[in-house]
Enzyme design. Sequence first.
Site, PDB file in Angstrom:
ATOM      1  CD  GLU A   1      32.455  38.369  39.052  1.00 28.99           C
ATOM      2  OE1 GLU A   1      32.332  38.320  37.821  1.00 28.99           O
ATOM      3  OE2 GLU A   1      32.351  39.423  39.707  1.00 28.99           O
TER       4      GLU A   1
ATOM      5  CG  ASP B   1      38.853  41.348  41.575  1.00 28.41           C
ATOM      6  OD1 ASP B   1      40.079  41.537  41.720  1.00 28.41           O
ATOM      7  OD2 ASP B   1      38.298  41.304  40.468  1.00 28.41           O
TER       8      ASP B   1
ATOM      9  CG  ASP C   1      43.492  36.168  40.830  1.00 27.85           C
ATOM     10  OD1 ASP C   1      43.755  35.934  39.625  1.00 27.85           O
ATOM     11  OD2 ASP C   1      42.497  36.835  41.184  1.00 27.85           O
TER      12      ASP C   1
ATOM     13  N   GLY D   1      33.482  49.453  35.156  1.00 27.41           N
ATOM     14  CA  GLY D   1      34.361  49.138  34.030  1.00 27.41           C
ATOM     15  C   GLY D   1      35.746  49.755  34.148  1.00 27.41           C
ATOM     16  CB  ALA D   2      37.282  51.998  36.485  1.00 26.86           C
TER      17      ALA D   2
ATOM     18  CE1 TYR E   1      40.818  37.957  34.646  1.00 27.07           C
ATOM     19  CE2 TYR E   1      39.533  35.936  34.556  1.00 27.07           C
ATOM     20  CZ  TYR E   1      40.355  36.796  35.253  1.00 27.07           C
ATOM     21  OH  TYR E   1      40.721  36.496  36.544  1.00 27.07           O
TER      22      TYR E   1
HETATM   23  C1  GLA Z   1      40.138  40.557  37.477  1.00 25.12           C
HETATM   24  C2  GLA Z   1      39.780  39.247  38.177  1.00 25.12           C
HETATM   25  C3  GLA Z   1      40.813  38.906  39.245  1.00 25.12           C
HETATM   26  C4  GLA Z   1      42.226  38.967  38.711  1.00 25.12           C
HETATM   27  C5  GLA Z   1      42.442  40.267  37.953  1.00 25.12           C
HETATM   28  C6  GLA Z   1      43.788  40.303  37.275  1.00 25.12           C
HETATM   29  O1  GLA Z   1      40.020  41.635  38.342  1.00 25.12           O
HETATM   30  O2  GLA Z   1      38.506  39.332  38.748  1.00 25.12           O
HETATM   31  O3  GLA Z   1      40.525  37.629  39.789  1.00 25.12           O
HETATM   32  O4  GLA Z   1      42.522  37.848  37.927  1.00 25.12           O
HETATM   33  O5  GLA Z   1      41.457  40.499  36.968  1.00 25.12           O
HETATM   34  O6  GLA Z   1      44.810  40.327  38.205  1.00 25.12           O
END
Ligand code: GLA
Length: 377
Positions: free
Chosen positions: A156, A168, A34, A118-119, A220
């Site tokens: 976020e 998400d 994304d 956290g899943a 991340y």
């Molecule tokens: C998390 C982030 C998303 C995406 C996913 C990996 O869920 O919030 O924006 O980058 O990781 O696909």
Amino acid sequence: MKERIAEKFKTLFGEEGDFFASAGRINLIGEHTDYNGGFVFPGAVDKGIIAEIRLNGTDKVCAYALDLDEYCEFGLNEEDLPNQSWARYIFGVCRETIKRGGKIAGFNTVFAGDVPLGAGMSSSAALESTFAFALNYLFDLGIDKFELAKIGQATEHNYCGVNCGIMDQFASVFGKKGNLIRLDCRSLEYEYFPFDPGQHGYRLVLLNSCVKHELVGSPYNDRRASCERVAKALGQEFLRGATMEQLDAIKDRISEEDYKRAHYVIGEEKRVLDVCDALAKGDYETVGKRMYETHWGLSKDYEVSCEELDFLAETAEKCGVTGCRIMGGGFGGCTINLVKEELYDRFIATASEEFCKKFGHEPKVIDVVISDGARKL
Ligand code: GLA
């Protein structure tokens, strides 16, 4: 859940409010694409957040998190940032709404949820979307759905320390019962794909490794930074659209690590499109193959897996499961499994037993139904 919320709301505030809900999400394929301007293929699920809300005529938010048994009060100015992490999500949504010109005021709220924390199922996006949707409704702000998702994403970024993409929050706002949604994260065009694996003799199930996935302050953001460096070296805004040949041509100018990250992302772009085509033809075997490829790409090149998740993927393969991969950001959380109906029971029994032997606890089985996203109840 709704009854428990209503009871608490009545006790705390002596009145009744309106109910709003939003959902966690799964993602069939298209991981870490994304923020690279690529494609994702998520759907909202039947696990989410419910909040009861009523305007309170002040400039304060009085919020109670039922599952945590915690109460928090905060104002709506930038300096009122609350300490509790759950409250920061609500505060962030308020602030981002205000930044977009939304005139809002104080409210009372009680909320609860059933998205496992956290899943990798986006409990935080469910929380953000619930409140973004609710504020838009209650204050009649006329903000469109994409902007509601962006309010969650900006929350976020600016209040929770995760430089996430839009997937998400998009899934949580746009989710539609029985449908996955392919989103082009560059053009923001999207298409609903009816998804009913049962009709073809398959089931979709998540296995939660119970390794807590935590994206805040995590690698991340480093993954994202790697991708941005490579995109820059290629002279592009995003990695989207880059080819393996182009990547190989700049191999000497980027670090080995950045090369691996981009290698995964470029491969993933084609896999998402393949899966969408295969799904339209009812070709679940191809869908499954691509899922495994994604898993090992995320594990070896993107390095967001862990021993537990790799073990679950290997076990799935041994059990003849059609497709299995890490779902979401990684660093723990769930695998998503596409399994033939007749293999389901044996797979769950074997995976539980083997996993328990190795790691001392069973993975949690989470059956999901693709459901609606943000809404008023
Ligand atoms: C998390 C982030 C998303 C995406 C996913 C990996 O869920 O919030 O924006 O980058 O990781 O696909």
